[in-house]
Each structure stands twice: as C-alpha cells, then as structure tokens.
Scaffold this active site. Structure first.
Site, PDB file in Angstrom:
ATOM      1  N   ARG A 560      10.721  -3.770  17.434  1.00 40.28           N
ATOM      2  CA  ARG A 560      10.647  -3.833  16.064  1.00 40.28           C
ATOM      3  C   ARG A 560      10.597  -5.145  15.474  1.00 40.28           C
ATOM      4  O   ARG A 560      11.663  -5.292  15.321  1.00 40.28           O
ATOM      5  CB  ARG A 560      10.397  -2.090  15.387  1.00 40.28           C
ATOM      6  CG  ARG A 560       9.943  -0.962  15.877  1.00 40.28           C
ATOM      7  CD  ARG A 560       8.357  -0.493  16.526  1.00 40.28           C
ATOM      8  NE  ARG A 560       7.739  -0.853  15.187  1.00 40.28           N
ATOM      9  CZ  ARG A 560       6.632  -0.525  14.440  1.00 40.28           C
ATOM     10  NH1 ARG A 560       6.008   0.446  15.597  1.00 40.28           N
ATOM     11  NH2 ARG A 560       6.211  -0.209  13.586  1.00 40.28           N
ATOM     12  N   VAL A 561       9.652  -5.894  14.543  1.00 42.40           N
ATOM     13  CA  VAL A 561      10.054  -6.404  13.849  1.00 42.40           C
ATOM     14  C   VAL A 561       9.954  -5.991  11.890  1.00 42.40           C
ATOM     15  O   VAL A 561      10.180  -6.565  11.332  1.00 42.40           O
ATOM     16  CB  VAL A 561       9.268  -7.337  13.725  1.00 42.40           C
ATOM     17  CG1 VAL A 561       9.180  -8.140  15.005  1.00 42.40           C
ATOM     18  CG2 VAL A 561       7.428  -7.093  13.851  1.00 42.40           C
ATOM     19  N   ASP A 562       9.438  -4.803  11.941  1.00 43.60           N
ATOM     20  CA  ASP A 562       9.728  -3.922  10.886  1.00 43.60           C
ATOM     21  C   ASP A 562      10.470  -3.501  10.711  1.00 43.60           C
ATOM     22  O   ASP A 562      12.050  -2.765  11.276  1.00 43.60           O
ATOM     23  CB  ASP A 562       8.352  -3.421  10.177  1.00 43.60           C
ATOM     24  CG  ASP A 562       8.081  -1.909  11.921  1.00 43.60           C
ATOM     25  OD1 ASP A 562       8.653  -2.034  12.795  1.00 43.60           O
ATOM     26  OD2 ASP A 562       7.313  -1.769  11.695  1.00 43.60           O
ATOM     27  N   ASP A 563      11.042  -2.386   9.633  1.00 40.46           N
ATOM     28  CA  ASP A 563      12.121  -1.447   9.285  1.00 40.46           C
ATOM     29  C   ASP A 563      11.972  -0.059  10.268  1.00 40.46           C
ATOM     30  O   ASP A 563      12.278   0.818   9.014  1.00 40.46           O
ATOM     31  CB  ASP A 563      12.099  -1.549   7.357  1.00 40.46           C
ATOM     32  CG  ASP A 563      12.249  -2.537   7.127  1.00 40.46           C
ATOM     33  OD1 ASP A 563      13.083  -3.680   7.662  1.00 40.46           O
ATOM     34  OD2 ASP A 563      11.890  -2.375   5.750  1.00 40.46           O
ATOM     35  N   VAL A 564      11.478  -0.121  11.096  1.00 37.84           N
ATOM     36  CA  VAL A 564      11.288   0.913  11.800  1.00 37.84           C
ATOM     37  C   VAL A 564      12.491   0.526  13.363  1.00 37.84           C
ATOM     38  O   VAL A 564      12.268  -0.367  13.765  1.00 37.84           O
ATOM     39  CB  VAL A 564      10.008   1.221  12.551  1.00 37.84           C
ATOM     40  CG1 VAL A 564      10.032   2.504  13.786  1.00 37.84           C
ATOM     41  CG2 VAL A 564       9.352   1.142  11.229  1.00 37.84           C
TER      42      VAL A 564
END
Ligand code: PRX
Length: 692
Positions: A560-564
C-alpha cells in the site's frame, strides 16, 4: 529428452498499457518439471496440456479479444448463466473520468437474473443435485458434516422463506455476524435469493465495530450464533452482538430481530443471554419453513452486498457490489485462475467475513458447481499439520490461502507437512499481500512438491475478483510476482503526476476502464467513492498499491502507498487504530505506522503521547492495547506501543510519518532531513526511547 523440452514461443506486444511478455521463449528443463532458470518456474507439460489456457498464445488471444471487444467477450462469458431476461442494448457503460462527470459503472444493465439461482438451482438443473457442495470441517478434528447441492438449496430456501416472513424485502439489508459455519454461506445465499443485500461482518470485529456498521447500513435483521470455539478458546459472539445492538439503539437504530444459531459444538443455548421478543433461535424456527422458495429476480445492477473495508480515514467504507457483473466476474476468474475442473475439491482458508470469502469461498466456486471445504477453526489447531490433515481427508486439489499462513507454517518446520500425503493437490493459491519469494518457494517445493503452480492473485475488496493473476499452465511463474492481468483488465502504472509509464518501471497501480466485478459505489457516499479512487489520477481507478513491472512484463505488487496497513492479509487503516488509541482517557495523541513483521507481513507500531503528567507504565501499555481490541478487534491490536513525549511534526502541525516509519524499523541512520520539523529534538528523544 524432447519430452522434457518445451519451447514457449515468443509473445508479441500486448495491447497498450498491459506491458510486454517478451522473453517467454525460454526452455523447460529437467525431470523435476520446475526448473528455476532465470527465476522462471515452468508448469509441467502435463499440467499445461490439460489446462483451460494451455499456452501464452492462448492467453494472448483471449486477452486481446477481451480488451478489443469487452462487450463481446463478457457477453460470451455471461451467456454461461441463466438470465430471465437478457440485458439491454449495452453490455456495459462507464465513466471513470472525474473530469467528464460522475463516475458510473454498469454491466449487463437490464439483464434480469439471480445469483443464488445461478449458484444452486442451475447446478441442480444440470444434473448435479447430488454432488457435494459443502464439506464442513469443525474446529475439533472428527466434527464434520456435508451438504449436497440439493440439501444446500433446501436449507437456503428455508432461511429465505423465514426472512421473507419477517418482512425482509428486496433491497433490505441483513447483517450477518457468523463464524465459518455452513450457516454463513447459507445466510448469504438466502439473502441473495430474495434480493436482500447482505452485509457480512467478520466475527472477529468488536461490538463497537459491528455497531458502527449496523448504524451505517440499518439492517432489518441480524443473523449470528451464540458462540464459537476457535482453537481452544470459546468466544461468546451473541454477547458481542447484544452490546452492538445496544449501542445501535442508542444511535436510533433499533432492530426487532436477532436470529441466533445455536452452535452446540461450542456451547449450548442455556449459557446464552437472551432478550425475549427480539432474539430467536434459528433451530427453533427456520426448519419449520418450506424447502422451496421462489426466486426474486433482480436487475444485474441491483445491489448484492455491502462489505465494509478500511480506508485512510477512521470511518470504514461500505463497498457496494451489484449482481450481474459480480456473478460473471467471480465465476470466470475462479474457473481460469485456478484452472477449475468439475472433479476438483476446493479449499479457500479465508473467512466469509472478508471479500475473499465472498468471491472465492461462496459465489465463484458455487457458480462453477464446485465442492468446497468450509473450515471453522484455526489452521494450526490442534497442531501445525491440521491443514494437511484436512487436505488428505477431503482430497483437496485446489488450496488457496494467505502468505501469512504459509510463513507461520514454514516456521514450524517441514515435518508437519511431510507426515501427510498431499498427493491430491494440483493448484495452490495465495492472496492478501505480496508473497515473499522464500515463502513462495517453500509453498511450491514443500507443500506442492514442485508439482502445483501457485496462483498469486492480486485484487481487492473493491475489485470484486482477481485482477492480476497467474493462469496456471499458461506461462512460467516468477516467485513473488502476480504475473499478468486477467482478461479484460488493463493495469497501468503511473508516476506522481498521473502520467502512464510504459515498459520496465515502478509507480502507482491504476486500472484503465471498468470490469464486470468492479464495485459501483461506497454505500451512501458516492462522493467519497469518487475522491478516494478516481481523483488522485483522473481517468483511472487508483488501487492504493505500489507496483513495478519488470523487463518481461511481469507485475510485482509492492504494498500500500496510502495510510492502510496489511496485517496478516487484513487491511487496517492507521487512522482507525489511532482513533481507538486516543479514545483512551490517558492518551493525548497517537500515530500508527506499519513495520515489517516476519509472519504477519506487517505489524502495527503505535507511537503515543500521554496526557500531561501521566506516567507510562506496563499497565497503561496493556490498557492501550485493550482499547484497540475492544474498539476494532483482536486482529488490530498493536504489536508495539512506543511511548513518545512528542511527535515529529512540521511547522504546520502535520505528523511526519516518513520519520516514524524509519524509527519503527530502527533505521536510525536513514531519518533524512529533519530540519523542517517544528522541534527536531523530538526525533532524538524518540530514538532513545525506542526499546523502552
Ligand atoms: O495491498 C493489496 C493487498 O491487499 C489489498 C486489498 O485488501 P482487501 O481489500 O482486504 O482484499 C484482500 C483480498 C483480496 C491490496 O490493495 N493484496 C491483496 N492480494 C495481494 C495483495 N498484495 C500483493 N499481492 C497479492 N496477491
């Protein structure tokens, strides 16, 4: 010998955006049927010969058609199913470009069908009513039962009739909070039979999380059971539901019915708290209903289910899937990615509380008339051989699991595997997170004895079904790569500016144009749907994953590249964990990052600052963790709490997670530029406190 030599002919350029498969003119070598020449692992000639897609050429032919003529390709796939009425003039219509207006995706609109009918009645009508549909294995070895397609349909119809009788109508929502009993797929199918929308909540979620989902989707009925035995522990699920219903009622959502299955293998009913009038024992009422139930025919675009998943804010997202496209897509992907044949026995270890259990325990396999194993318990109970005991007991031929399980069994040692035969296995599958090459090799060599191709399937709750996946038999695999796109899928890798990058590259993984299994919206929040998935890179669906493509066109997912974060294949929003932590009265602020974990893939690492004057103690650490268990569920409990007198913030107050990630992974010499911090000295403090 020439038998052991096979030329995989050179493949030409794939249609735009799909990358290139250029060096497949390699040669298969050796008797082991799996030479790792240039990191390529070839399927055996025998396997390829019998496969639905036996060669790169065949894949390319089918793939090219699916991209050049999606309407024709998917109409052909859809005609395998029963439609009461065929779809309207357009097989699909779509707008994935926010600059051109609202995002919309429709497949087979106007087509009238029913997914339960297609999963059960259609299989029975084709002469397979006595085939086993479900082989159920309980937590305790020796506790098991089976249902044929005929029996499964009868059970589904009884529940469907009950639900209708208590007023559940087409379009109404039903929340299902059940462990892996047969009643879980039965409940899903009963809902879809009558056009009700099921919303399964994983039975590891806490009362608060369940309440949050109930408040959001306002179900008519909740279906649960009294308790479940997981490993050696008993979990009283009904108590959790009671708490959730009380919390929902405080928020104005009052439910009249809580249908409760008595799971005698865990505990019997006398130990269950009961609210007369609202709570009803499944066994007391459902079996009294008729075993046939007319189908509610629905439009292909009528909603089938909601499934909540984590995003980068605290509020879970209700991913909405509709009927027709999802049906065609899950069935087709199941058939091809696992090279499914009617003689297979299929076991997916996922829980129906996650998307994998929706698409590849329940719908995809049953739509193919498969025999599925449903296992109630933990994969290492009573010991690390349990999975292989089950494989041998039922002669499982397709085994689909998550890398975290592979890694945890790998740690236990080969002796737990080699004491079983596993001769029935022919295809293995992996899902949920990138599978590291060493786990891939152990899975391949030890579990599959270098005989079974591994389908490393990349997809998401949102995508409904496989997006990038091997087709076993079609081409050589590379350990750790999900290989190539499924039919109809056009992955693209873009840079930060959203420009498509060709050839060998790394970047953000997006998808160009829709596919039948795509989600259609986030329940009650179409705007969030558009901003989360379609605004970052206009014109594309953005997956939230990083990805690279190698010189041979193989795709490699990088996380993941997001806040997940992805813990044991479970998707957890850092914001959700943070919000649970700060609801502790002594916690002032929290910042959560993912950190590499040997078995779970990623672990949860939480930095917390405390309310002025509160000392950090072992008791406080435990109660912070307890807070997360109670608010989300045990699976989201932080692995590490790092007491932080202050957090690294920019002058505008933004937490610099980049620095926190480095501290969490103890890469102190890679902290980078800290001069833009409001107070650079907090970084020193944090590194000093790292192992307190
Ligand atoms: O990061 C990717 C990872 O799991 C995410 C989707 O999580 P969820 O919606 O819970 O669905 C899990 C089951 C499909 C993706 O964004 N992921 C899933 N499968 C893979 C994967 N990462 C790498 N390789 C995979 N095979």
């Amino acid at each position: 010998t020439s038998n052991n030599l096979r030329h995989v002919e050179s493949m030409s350029t794939l249609p735009s955006g799909a990358g290139r498969i250029s060096r497949l003119n390699a040669v298969i070598l050796g008797e082991s049927l799996a030479s790792e020449e240039d990191d390529l692992v070839f399927p055996s000639e025998a396997f390829s010969k019998q496969a639905h897609v036996p060669s790169p050429q065949k894949y390319l032919e089918m793939y090219t058609r699916s991209i050049q003529d999606p309407a024709g390709f998917w109409a052909d796939m859809a005609s395998e199913f029963s439609w009461k009425e065929r779809w309207g003039p357009h097989v699909y219509s779509e707008n994935l470009d926010v600059r051109k207006g609202n995002i919309s995706i429709e497949w087979f609109k106007g087509g009238i069908t029913n997914i339960c009918y297609n999963s059960l009645d259609r299989i029975i009508d084709s002469g397979h009513g006595d085939k086993v549909a479900i082989l159920w294995e309980g937590n305790e070895p020796g506790v098991d039962s089976t249902l044929t397609y005929n029996q499964l349909l009868a059970r589904v119809c009884q529940l469907a009739n009950y639900l209708k009788d208590v007023g559940v109508r087409k379009g109404d929502t039903v929340v299902i909070y059940l462990p892996m009993l047969m009643e879980l797929p039965i409940a899903m199918l009963a809902c879809s039979r009558i056009g009700a929308v099921h919303s399964v909540v994983f039975a590891g979620f806490s009362a608060e999380s369940l309440a949050q989902r109930i408040i959001d989707c306002k179900p008519k009925v909740v279906i649960t059971c009294n308790a479940v035995r997981r490993g050696s522990k008993v979990i009283y699920l009904k108590d959790i539901v009671d708490d959730a219903l009380a919390e929902s009622a405080r928020n104005g959502i009052r439910l009249d019915i809580c249908l409760t299955y008595e799971n005698e293998s865990a505990v019997n009913r006398e130990y269950t708290k009961w609210q007369e009038g609202r709570d009803i024992w499944w066994q007391d009422i459902v079996p009294k209903y008729p075993t046939t139930c007319a189908v509610e025919w629905v439009d292909a675009e009528d909603p089938l289910f909601l499934l909540y998943t984590s995003g980068s804010t605290g509020k879970p997202k209700g991913v909405l899937h509709t009927t027709g496209g999802y049906m065609v897509y899950t069935a087709t992907t199941f058939k091809y990615a696992f090279d499914y044949k009617p003689s297979d026995v299929y076991w997916c270890t996922a829980d129906c509380g996650w998307i994998t259990g929706h698409s590849y325990v329940t719908y995809g396999p049953l739509l193919n008339g498969a025999t599925i194993v449903v296992y109630e318990g933990a994969p290492n109970y009573p010991n690390a051989s349990r999975c292989w005991d089950i494989v041998d007991k039922y002669k499982v031929s397709i085994f689909y699991t998550a890398p975290t399980l592979v890694r945890s069994l790998m740690r236990e040692g080969d002796q737990y595997v080699t004491c079983n035969s596993r001769k029935s296995l022919r295809v293995l599958g992996s899902v949920g997170e990138p599978i590291n090459p060493s786990a891939w090799r152990w899975f391949f060599n030890v579990i599959g004895e270098a005989r079974c191709p591994i389908s490393d399937t990349w997809w998401q709750t949102e995508t409904g079904g496989f997006m990038i996946t091997p087709l076993p038999g079609a081409w050589p695999q590379k350990p750790g790569s999900a290989t190539f796109p499924f039919f109809g899928i056009q992955p693209v890798i873009v840079d930060e500016k959203g420009a498509e990058i060709e050839g060998e590259c790394s970047g953000y993984l997006c998808v160009k144009s829709s596919w039948p299994g795509a989600f259609r919206t986030l329940y009650g929040d179409h705007e969030r749907f558009e901003t989360t998935y379609f605004s970052a890179f206009p014109g594309y669906y953005f997956s939230g994953d990083g990805c690279s493509r190698d010189k041979d066109g193989y795709y490699w997912l990088t996380g993941r590249v997001d806040d997940v974060i992805n813990v044991s294949g479970h998707r957890i929003g850092t914001a959700e964990v943070e919000s649970a932590l700060v609801s502790h009265p002594q916690c002032a602020e929290a910042a959560v990052v993912g950190v590499e974990h040997e078995v779970k893939g990623q672990g949860i690492y939480a930095f917390v600052t405390l309310v002025e004057g509160v000392p950090y103690t072992e008791d406080l650490r435990r109660s912070l963790i307890m807070m997360v268990r109670n608010q989300i569920g045990a699976f989201a409990a932080p692995d590490k709490i790092h007491w932080a007198p202050g957090l690294p913030k920019t002058r505008s107050g933004k937490i610099m997670r980049r620095i926190l990630r480095k501290i969490a992974s103890r890469q102190f010499d890679e902290l980078g530029d800290t001069s833009t911090l409001a107070d650079p000295s907090v970084v020193d403090q944090l590194t000093k406190l790292a192992d307190c």
